[in-house]
Design a protein around this motif. Structure first.
Motif: not given
Length: 195
Positions: A43-65, A96-100
């Motif tokens: 719903i917002n450009n802030l969704d990616p940092p929100l999704l990863g900010a509160f968990i103990k593991r690093q979250t990786r994202y696909m971002a538009k090229s 391929r990157n995501g699956l890897s």
């Protein structure tokens, strides 16, 4: 997790707590030591940092090229674990990157709609998310961002219980079926927690 990423998490957590009175539910649903797909509405450009900010593991994202050509971002995004995807095409390298990454037991944050919802309603999911779910053994966690990013309003992030993808994997379901299952999981969370 890099020092840069953990510092970024701290800054984001502080920001979201101060300005959006964010509440988090379901962190216990995210396993350690397994590939994980966090699949959320957008719903917002802030969704990616929100999704990863509160968990103990690093979250990786696909971002538009296109973002990887911006002067500052092309240096920063790879350091934060992001990788490029060409939107509007079947980007085999991004797949391929995501699956890897999933096979290396990383966490990937995915917004299956592919773009932000203008209405706040959940849109149609793109089949790439189903492809990842079927072609990996990743744990699939539906997530929901509920509320508003208006300053000082309440915002809720829910990490749902893992979806059972094994049946679809055994039945050799197609990516479209898997995507529908994931979108239903997200919608169920939205229905449960939206006021």
């Amino acid at each position: 997790m890099s020092k840069l990423y953990s510092t970024g998490q701290f800054v984001c957590r502080t920001f979201f707590r101060l300005f959006f009175r964010v509440r988090i539910l379901g962190r216990e649903n995210i396993p350690e030591g397994e590939g994980v797909m966090l699949c959320s509405n957008h719903i917002n450009n802030l969704d990616p940092p929100l999704l990863g900010a509160f968990i103990k593991r690093q979250t990786r994202y696909m971002a538009k090229s296109e973002l990887f050509h911006a002067p500052l971002l092309k240096q920063l995004l790879p350091k934060l674990g992001a990788f490029p995807i060409k939107r509007g095409t079947s980007d085999r390298q991004a797949l391929r990157n995501g699956l890897s990454l999933l096979k290396q037991e990383e966490v990937i944050g995915i917004f299956p709609e592919g773009t932000r919802s203008r209405t706040g309603e959940l849109g149609e999911g793109m089949t790439g998310v189903g492809f990842f779910a079927l072609r990996s053994q990743a744990v699939v966690i539906p997530c929901a961002v509920v509320g508003s990013y208006k300053p000082f309003s309440k915002l809720l992030l829910v990490y749902g219980e893992p979806l059972d993808m094994e049946k679809l994997r055994r039945e050799k379901a197609d990516a479209e079926e898997a995507t529908k299952e994931i979108m239903n999981g997200i919608q169920n969370l939205l229905d449960k927690y939206k006021k």
